[in-house]
Design an enzyme around this catalytic site. Structure first.
Site, short mmCIF file in Angstrom:
data_model
loop_
_atom_site.label_atom_id
_atom_site.label_comp_id
_atom_site.label_asym_id
_atom_site.label_seq_id
_atom_site.Cartn_x
_atom_site.Cartn_y
_atom_site.Cartn_z
N ASP A 1 31.94 -37.25 12.96
CA ASP A 1 30.75 -36.61 13.17
C ASP A 1 29.62 -37.50 12.38
OD1 ASP A 1 31.58 -34.65 14.76
OD2 ASP A 1 31.87 -33.31 13.29
N ARG B 1 30.18 -27.93 -1.15
CA ARG B 1 28.95 -27.93 -0.70
C ARG B 1 27.56 -27.98 -1.52
NH1 ARG B 1 32.10 -30.62 1.93
NH2 ARG B 1 32.64 -30.17 4.26
N ASP C 1 29.88 -25.09 7.52
CA ASP C 1 29.01 -25.83 6.43
C ASP C 1 27.61 -26.18 6.78
OD1 ASP C 1 30.97 -26.14 5.03
OD2 ASP C 1 31.96 -27.98 5.83
N SER D 1 40.26 -32.33 12.35
CA SER D 1 38.94 -32.43 11.27
C SER D 1 39.38 -32.03 9.84
CB SER D 1 37.89 -31.41 11.87
OG SER D 1 36.64 -31.37 10.91
#
Length: 421
Positions: A16, A97, A126, A178
Site C-alpha cells: 500500500d 501508531r 489504522d 497484510s
C-alpha cells in the site's frame, strides 16, 4: 528543497505505502518524504525499505529507531494495564501508531509540510489511529489517505498497478498477506485467512515454531520485575526492550504465542485475524501473577475493569485522549509495589507460572495454611458470616412474608421473631 508542497508519508515498505508514494507524486503533484518507524519489525533490513521508498520517487526517507522509546514509554503502560483487547490479544498496531504519529508530526514540522499521508484502507483500524493521533498532536495538519481515494479496489489490482509503474513491492499473489509487526508481536490478515473456516497455513508464522516441533523438555525462565517493569531474566539485568526480545525468543521457540480469532474493528466490521505475540503474552501472564500476590483485593477487582477500558480506548484510537491519560496515572500508582520474581515454564505451546515471590507479598503463610502453623482466628468467622449474610437474610424474610399465603403467615411471623432476637 523542492518548490512543491510536501506530504510526509507513514511508510512501511509494503504494497500500500509503496504505491502511495507514486500516486501522491503523479495524482497530487506532491513531493513525498517517507518516514519509516523502526519499532522492531522483522524486515530483511530497513535500509532496503529506505531504498525502496527512494526508488519509488520519495525525495527523502527518514528511518527513525523508535524501539527504546516504544518500549519504555508505551509498552510499559501496556504491561501495567495487562492490555488485552476484548480480553483476547495484546494490542500491537494500536500501540505502535501513536509513537509513529508523534514522529510523523515532528518530521512534518521539520520540513514545513502541510500534509501527512498514510496507506491505510478505508475499513481498517489504522486509518482512525493515525489520523486521530496526528490531529491530537497538531490539529492544523491535513490528512491524505490515498487508499480511500484511488480506484484500486483489491490487493491484486494494486500489485498490477505497481508492476505497470515499475515499482518493487514485497507482496506476491502467492503470499498476499497484510502483515504488521513490531517487538510486541505480529498481526496477519488477508488471503486465505479471510475465510474463518480455513486453518491458518504454516507459512504465516515467523516468531513461533509449531508446538509439535517445540523441544521435548520444558524450558524454565525467571522474570524479575521492579515497579511493574521487567528488569532481568534469570538473574541477568537488562533493559525492558531486551527483555521483550529475549521473551519473544524463549516463548516462540517453545511454540507459545499464536492466536487465531475474530475481533471487532473500530469501524464496526468483524475481522478474522491471526497474531503472534509470544513475549507479550508471556510477560502479561507473569505480570498478572505478580500483581495477584502484591495488590489488595478491591484494587485488583477495580483494576480489572479499568484494564479493559484502557485497552478499548487505545484500540479505538484515543491514545492521547484525556481519559486515557488520567487512567495512566491510576495504573502508575498501582505499580509501585509490583516488584518481585516470577518463574515460568514453557512446554509445547503452553506457558505456566510455577512460582512467584516478592518482598511486598500479601500472601501470609500463617493465615493461609491448614497445618499446625495456622494463625487464622477461626472464632472470628461466625461473627463475620453473621454480618456478611445479614442484608440477604433481611431481604429473604421480607420477600417470603410478602409472598406467603395466609395459612403460612404464622410460620413466617415465627421466623421473623426468631431472627429479631
Amino acid at each position: 528543497m523542492s518548490e512543491k508542497e510536501i506530504a510526509v508519508l507513514a511508510y512501511s515498505g509494503g504494497l500500500d505505502t509503496s504505491v502511495c508514494i507514486k500516486w501522491l507524486i503523479d495524482e497530487l503533484n506532491l513531493d513525498v518524504v517517507a518516514v519509516v518507524g523502526d519499532v522492531g519489525q522483522e524486515h530483511s533490513g530497513l535500509e532496503k525499505v529506505k531504498a525502496r521508498a527512494l526508488a519509488s520517487g520519495a525525495i527523502d526517507c527518514i528511518v527513525v529507531d523508535m524501539r527504546e522509546e516504544y518500549a519504555d514509554e508505551y509498552l510499559t503502560c501496556a504491561l501495567a494495564t495487562n492490555a488485552l483487547y476484548e480480553n483476547k490479544y495484546p494490542l500491537l498496531s494500536a500501540l505502535s501508531r501513536p509513537v509513529i504519529s508523534k514522529h510523523l508530526v515532528n518530521v512534518a514540522h521539520q520540513f514545513g509540510a502541510k500534509y501527512i499521508a498514510h496507506g491505510c484502507t478505508g475499513k481498517g483500524n489504522d486509518q482512525v489511529r493515525f489520523e486521530s493521533c496526528v490531529l491530537a498532536l497538531d490539529p492544523s495538519l491535513k490528512i491524505i489517505a490515498p487508499v480511500r481515494e484511488w480506484d484500486l479496489h483489491t490487493r491484486n489490482e494494486e500489485m498490477e498497478w505497481a508492476k505497470e509503474h515499475g515499482l518493487e513491492v514485497p507482496t506476491t499473489t502467492a503470499k498476499p498477506y497484510s502483515i504488521d509487526d513490531n517487538i510486541w508481536g505480529r498481526a496477519i490478515e488477508c488471503g486465505v485467512l479471510e475465510n474463518p473456516w480455513n486453518e491458518p497455513p504454516d507459512d504465516i508464522w515467523e516468531m513461533t515454531v509449531s508446538p509439535q516441533e517445540a523441544p521435548d523438555e520444558p524450558t524454565y525462565v525467571e522474570v524479575e520485575f521492579k515497579g511493574g517493569v521487567p528488569c532481568a531474566i534469570d538473574g541477568k539485568s537488562m533493559s525492558y526492550l531486551d527483555v521483550i526480545y529475549k521473551m519473544n525468543e524463549v516463548a516462540g521457540s517453545n511454540g507459545f504465542g499464536r492466536l487465531d480469532l475474530i475481533e471487532d474493528r473500530v469501524v464496526g466490521v468483524k475481522s478474522r485475524e491471526c497474531y503472534e505475540a509470544p513475549g507479550a503474552l508471556a510477560l502479561i501472564k507473569a505480570h498478572q501473577a505478580l500483581e495477584d500476590m502484591v495488590l489488595e483485593r478491591d484494587l485488583l477487582l477495580f483494576k480489572l475493569g479499568a484494564e479493559q477500558k484502557w485497552a478499548e480506548i487505545v484500540y479505538s484510537a484515543m491514545y492521547f485522549s484525556p481519559l486515557k491519560v488520567a487512567l495512566d496515572a491510576f495504573f502508575d500508582e498501582t505499580q509501585k509495589c509490583v516488584t518481585g520474581v516470577v518463574r515460568m515454564r514453557f512446554y509445547k505451546g503452553n506457558c505456566d507460572v510455577v512460582g512467584v515471590k516478592s518482598d511486598y507479598s500479601l500472601y501470609d503463610y500463617g493465615l493461609a495454611t491448614y497445618d499446625a502453623d495456622d494463625s487464622f482466628n477461626h472464632d472470628a468467622a461466625k461473627g463475620f458470616i453473621e454480618l456478611t449474610t445479614l442484608r440477604n437474610r433481611v431481604w429473604s424474610i421480607n420477600r417470603h412474608k410478602m409472598d406467603a399465603i395466609p395459612e403460612q403467615m404464622a410460620d413466617v411471623d415465627s421466623s421473623v421473631d426468631e431472627f429479631s432476637k
